[in-house]
Design a protein around this motif. Sequence first.
Motif, mmCIF file in Angstrom:
data_model
loop_
_atom_site.group_PDB
_atom_site.id
_atom_site.type_symbol
_atom_site.label_atom_id
_atom_site.label_comp_id
_atom_site.label_asym_id
_atom_site.label_seq_id
_atom_site.Cartn_x
_atom_site.Cartn_y
_atom_site.Cartn_z
ATOM 1 N N CYS A 40 0.840 -1.189 0.000
ATOM 2 C CA CYS A 40 0.000 0.000 0.000
ATOM 3 C C CYS A 40 0.877 1.242 0.000
ATOM 4 C CB CYS A 40 -0.914 0.031 1.223
ATOM 5 S SG CYS A 40 -2.017 1.467 1.225
ATOM 6 N N PRO A 41 0.535 2.267 -0.809
ATOM 7 C CA PRO A 41 1.294 3.521 -0.777
ATOM 8 C C PRO A 41 1.274 4.179 0.599
ATOM 9 C CG PRO A 41 -0.147 3.454 -2.696
ATOM 10 C CD PRO A 41 -0.518 2.279 -1.840
ATOM 11 N N GLY A 42 0.227 3.871 1.385
ATOM 12 C CA GLY A 42 0.150 4.442 2.729
ATOM 13 C C GLY A 42 1.309 4.017 3.603
ATOM 14 N N ILE A 43 1.844 2.819 3.371
ATOM 15 C CA ILE A 43 2.979 2.337 4.155
ATOM 16 C C ILE A 43 4.213 3.192 3.872
ATOM 17 C CG2 ILE A 43 4.543 0.380 4.512
ATOM 18 C CD1 ILE A 43 2.184 -1.465 4.000
ATOM 19 N N GLU A 44 4.392 3.571 2.611
ATOM 20 C CA GLU A 44 5.522 4.433 2.261
ATOM 21 C C GLU A 44 5.404 5.793 2.948
ATOM 22 O OE1 GLU A 44 5.444 4.619 -1.957
ATOM 23 O OE2 GLU A 44 5.839 2.471 -2.236
ATOM 24 N N ILE A 45 4.191 6.304 3.047
ATOM 25 C CA ILE A 45 3.967 7.592 3.723
ATOM 26 C C ILE A 45 4.233 7.454 5.210
ATOM 27 C CG2 ILE A 45 2.211 9.328 4.264
ATOM 28 C CD1 ILE A 45 0.933 8.639 1.540
ATOM 29 N N LEU A 46 3.817 6.327 5.794
ATOM 30 C CA LEU A 46 4.093 6.091 7.213
ATOM 31 C C LEU A 46 5.590 6.052 7.488
ATOM 32 C CD1 LEU A 46 1.449 3.379 8.181
ATOM 33 C CD2 LEU A 46 1.627 5.689 9.124
ATOM 34 N N GLU A 47 6.331 5.400 6.601
ATOM 35 C CA GLU A 47 7.779 5.317 6.783
ATOM 36 C C GLU A 47 8.404 6.702 6.746
ATOM 37 O OE1 GLU A 47 11.576 2.715 5.126
ATOM 38 O OE2 GLU A 47 9.829 3.006 3.828
ATOM 39 N N GLU A 48 7.966 7.513 5.803
ATOM 40 C CA GLU A 48 8.538 8.852 5.670
ATOM 41 C C GLU A 48 8.195 9.735 6.864
ATOM 42 O OE1 GLU A 48 8.262 12.700 2.634
ATOM 43 O OE2 GLU A 48 7.418 10.762 2.054
ATOM 44 N N LEU A 49 6.929 9.714 7.296
ATOM 45 C CA LEU A 49 6.497 10.606 8.371
ATOM 46 C C LEU A 49 6.975 10.150 9.745
ATOM 47 C CD1 LEU A 49 2.804 11.372 7.287
ATOM 48 C CD2 LEU A 49 4.825 12.829 7.024
ATOM 49 N N SER A 50 7.089 8.844 9.942
ATOM 50 C CA SER A 50 7.490 8.328 11.263
ATOM 51 C C SER A 50 8.974 8.444 11.517
ATOM 52 C CB SER A 50 7.068 6.861 11.398
ATOM 53 O OG SER A 50 7.822 6.041 10.502
ATOM 54 N N GLY A 51 9.758 8.567 10.426
ATOM 55 C CA GLY A 51 11.213 8.586 10.585
ATOM 56 C C GLY A 51 11.800 7.208 10.786
ATOM 57 N N LEU A 52 10.973 6.163 10.667
ATOM 58 C CA LEU A 52 11.438 4.789 10.825
ATOM 59 C C LEU A 52 11.874 4.229 9.472
ATOM 60 C CD1 LEU A 52 8.536 3.478 13.098
ATOM 61 C CD2 LEU A 52 10.838 4.093 13.854
ATOM 62 N N LYS A 53 12.729 3.220 9.526
ATOM 63 C CA LYS A 53 13.138 2.528 8.308
ATOM 64 C C LYS A 53 12.507 1.147 8.302
ATOM 65 C CE LYS A 53 17.180 0.880 5.740
ATOM 66 N NZ LYS A 53 16.689 1.383 4.451
ATOM 67 N N PHE A 54 11.729 0.862 7.258
ATOM 68 C CA PHE A 54 11.044 -0.425 7.142
ATOM 69 C C PHE A 54 11.795 -1.345 6.187
ATOM 70 C CE2 PHE A 54 6.690 1.915 7.601
ATOM 71 C CZ PHE A 54 6.973 2.181 8.926
ATOM 72 N N ARG A 55 11.772 -2.639 6.476
ATOM 73 C CA ARG A 55 12.073 -3.667 5.491
ATOM 74 C C ARG A 55 10.729 -4.287 5.136
ATOM 75 N NH1 ARG A 55 16.453 -6.606 4.597
ATOM 76 N NH2 ARG A 55 17.425 -4.554 4.464
ATOM 77 N N VAL A 56 10.284 -4.134 3.900
ATOM 78 C CA VAL A 56 8.936 -4.528 3.504
ATOM 79 C C VAL A 56 8.978 -5.798 2.666
ATOM 80 C CG1 VAL A 56 6.843 -3.815 2.317
ATOM 81 C CG2 VAL A 56 8.206 -2.115 3.541
ATOM 82 N N LEU A 57 8.222 -6.815 3.102
ATOM 83 C CA LEU A 57 8.063 -8.056 2.352
ATOM 84 C C LEU A 57 6.645 -8.073 1.805
ATOM 85 C CD1 LEU A 57 9.580 -10.538 4.976
ATOM 86 C CD2 LEU A 57 10.778 -9.365 3.123
ATOM 87 N N ASN A 58 6.486 -7.785 0.528
ATOM 88 C CA ASN A 58 5.155 -7.758 -0.073
ATOM 89 C C ASN A 58 4.714 -9.177 -0.402
ATOM 90 O OD1 ASN A 58 4.866 -4.910 -0.019
ATOM 91 N ND2 ASN A 58 6.190 -4.749 -1.812
ATOM 92 N N ASN A 59 4.232 -9.880 0.617
ATOM 93 C CA ASN A 59 3.836 -11.282 0.438
ATOM 94 C C ASN A 59 2.335 -11.478 0.573
ATOM 95 O OD1 ASN A 59 3.850 -10.742 3.157
ATOM 96 N ND2 ASN A 59 5.002 -12.559 3.771
ATOM 97 N N GLY A 60 1.556 -10.403 0.421
ATOM 98 C CA GLY A 60 0.108 -10.509 0.441
ATOM 99 C C GLY A 60 -0.450 -10.627 1.849
ATOM 100 N N SER A 61 -1.758 -10.420 1.961
ATOM 101 C CA SER A 61 -2.385 -10.460 3.285
ATOM 102 C C SER A 61 -2.225 -11.821 3.953
ATOM 103 C CB SER A 61 -3.871 -10.100 3.173
ATOM 104 O OG SER A 61 -4.026 -8.732 2.869
ATOM 105 N N SER A 62 -2.395 -12.906 3.169
ATOM 106 C CA SER A 62 -2.224 -14.241 3.758
ATOM 107 C C SER A 62 -0.815 -14.409 4.301
ATOM 108 C CB SER A 62 -2.519 -15.321 2.713
ATOM 109 O OG SER A 62 -3.859 -15.299 2.336
ATOM 110 N N GLY A 63 0.166 -13.966 3.524
ATOM 111 C CA GLY A 63 1.545 -14.020 3.992
ATOM 112 C C GLY A 63 1.756 -13.162 5.216
ATOM 113 N N GLY A 64 1.045 -12.031 5.288
ATOM 114 C CA GLY A 64 1.156 -11.153 6.456
ATOM 115 C C GLY A 64 0.638 -11.823 7.712
ATOM 116 N N PHE A 65 -0.528 -12.488 7.610
ATOM 117 C CA PHE A 65 -1.059 -13.218 8.769
ATOM 118 C C PHE A 65 -0.057 -14.266 9.238
ATOM 119 C CE2 PHE A 65 -5.226 -11.640 7.282
ATOM 120 C CZ PHE A 65 -5.786 -11.250 8.502
ATOM 121 N N SER A 66 0.476 -15.032 8.293
ATOM 122 C CA SER A 66 1.420 -16.093 8.654
ATOM 123 C C SER A 66 2.690 -15.519 9.262
ATOM 124 C CB SER A 66 1.771 -16.925 7.409
ATOM 125 O OG SER A 66 0.634 -17.564 6.897
#
Length: 637
Positions: free
Chosen positions: A418-444
């Motif tokens: 989601c583009p919102g995640i990129e905005i969160l990273e920029e505004l929070s000052g945090l650095k994310f490592r993002v694994l785009n593995n879908g919602s099912s992958g996210g639950f797991s």
Amino acid sequence: MAHKEFRTLIPVDEAHRLLKQIPINHSTKSLPLEEALGYTLAEHVVSSIDVPSFDKSIMDGYAVRADDTYQAGETNPLTLCFTGSIDAGFVGDFYLNKGEAMSIATGAPIPYGADAVVKVEDTKRANSKVSVYRPVHTGENIMSRGSDIMRGEQVLCRNTRIGSREIGVLSAIGKRYIDVDTIKVGIISTGNELTTPGNPLDKGMIYDTNSYALSASVKECGATPVMYGIVEDEEKAMFNAINRAVQECNLVLTSGSTSAGAGDIMYKVIEEKGRTLFHGINIKPGKPVVAGMINGVPTIGLPGNPTSALTIFNEFIAPLIHNSQDTFDSTKDELTVTAVLGTGINSQGRQQLLPVGMVRGKVYPADKGSGAITTLADADGFIEISAETEYIESGTSVNVTLFGNVDEPDLLFAGGYCPGIEILEELSGLKFRVLNNGSSGGFSSVSTGFSDIAGINMPDDSGNYNISMIEKMKLSDVVLVKGYKREQGLIVRQNSDISGIDDILDKRLINRNRGTGTRSLLDLNLKQFADKMGMSFNNLKESLAGYNSGAKTHLAVCNAVKEGFADVGFGLRTMAENSGLKFISICEEEFDFLVQKEAMDLTEIKTLISCISSKSFADNLPSGISVYERTGEIIEF
């Protein structure tokens, strides 16, 4: 050409032993100072000047004769006669007589006759008189000529790796050009499917990654890469390229044409032009490595897969280059760290160099398969797994060999894109490592403790989001943080006659990959359409061209539509508009965040949740994404 079978795969230790015995000749070249970083000095460096080359002041103050100040005190200052000023860079002669003082700047030359400097704060000047409130001794606040480096002094030794400190020393003694000892490493990429980055990408072609990744790796080792470009899988072309490389270089690396396929002929080139040391190492990735000698020049064929090529380079070639230059491989120690596995790992019965990522000292596998170039981007380094190891438990301490200086992320983010995640990273000052593995992958990922947080948008048959999946999976150690709403719909070209779900039956669809919330949302809408049409959902899927396709991102959906590979896709309004495509709104969905319950105490998670609820986040969201009354709400299970 008939297929070539691998010879007996040699153990990793045997490969190290054989490569260590390879003699590599050296080359010397002169480089301008600004290009010498990372190379090795070819000779001892002796200074031809004194540093500093004159006596200079290390303080702002007054140049004096020390014996003139011995009677000075705070209550009984001594008065000297002011006779002039000297600035840094002054060229000329000044002489200081007894009873005199001259104003002097930091770095300025000491005038003849002076032997000390009184700090400016210990003086007071009134017109032509200088009052001194503190005595100084001979040499005080003065750096004498040659006190740092004396003329004729050896300042650096041969075989020294040139870093930023060495560059500073060399520039201080006025060296403009430096003779460096280097190994010229020829780099050849083989393959009919390769083309140079920047060229148009024709059907069936891929860009040459290895020439550039290996060239950078060679530079990191302090050697000199010589790129010979792309060579087709044709014997004469390969013979000619290798002939030239072995004449001009001290070591030759090729990539591709090393395995057992009919088009892989690197082993044959080495056999016919020289002698083969080995063909195949019992390791993953990188089994199809062939090494030999051609005209006294080591020639090593690396796998064509970029991740495998770079991994084998780091494990075998980098030590070979360092050892042959008699330099300490600082990267081996500096870039080896101890970390803890964040998840269990199954081995594959062969010694393995497993690409991994790191987040806050935890390690997770980053291997996407032997053909995935993006493993290079997602991996921070690799861990070695012996052939005898069947399973490594989560929590085990492991040594990670990093690919470079790693900027370790603050949070491991899994799930849907989601583009919102990129905005969160920029505004929070945090650095994310993002694994785009879908919602099912996210639950797991979150349920197994693999990731800290996941973006999820998984609807149930009633159109409710995410909670049903949490209950179905019986997750009790997670927290759901309500996120925001996203507008999803059909994505088509501007001149399309599609206006709704009813119009897509005879069109080519580009679907999202399985396990994504977006695909599930499309299924939900297709089921409703099938019910309305009085047909089964399965029959509808079978009749829909492209239903079984699986684009990994919303952008990939947009690109497929834009370039004419599909007539319609399903995805976000934001991505469609950014791509200049027409968007037909179908529904609004909820995009939430699943968090490990124990991670809720992390400062990084608290910062992220605060940012989700902030006005600045709401104000920066693009069209088609918006916060609502439940944004930031926390639901525990």
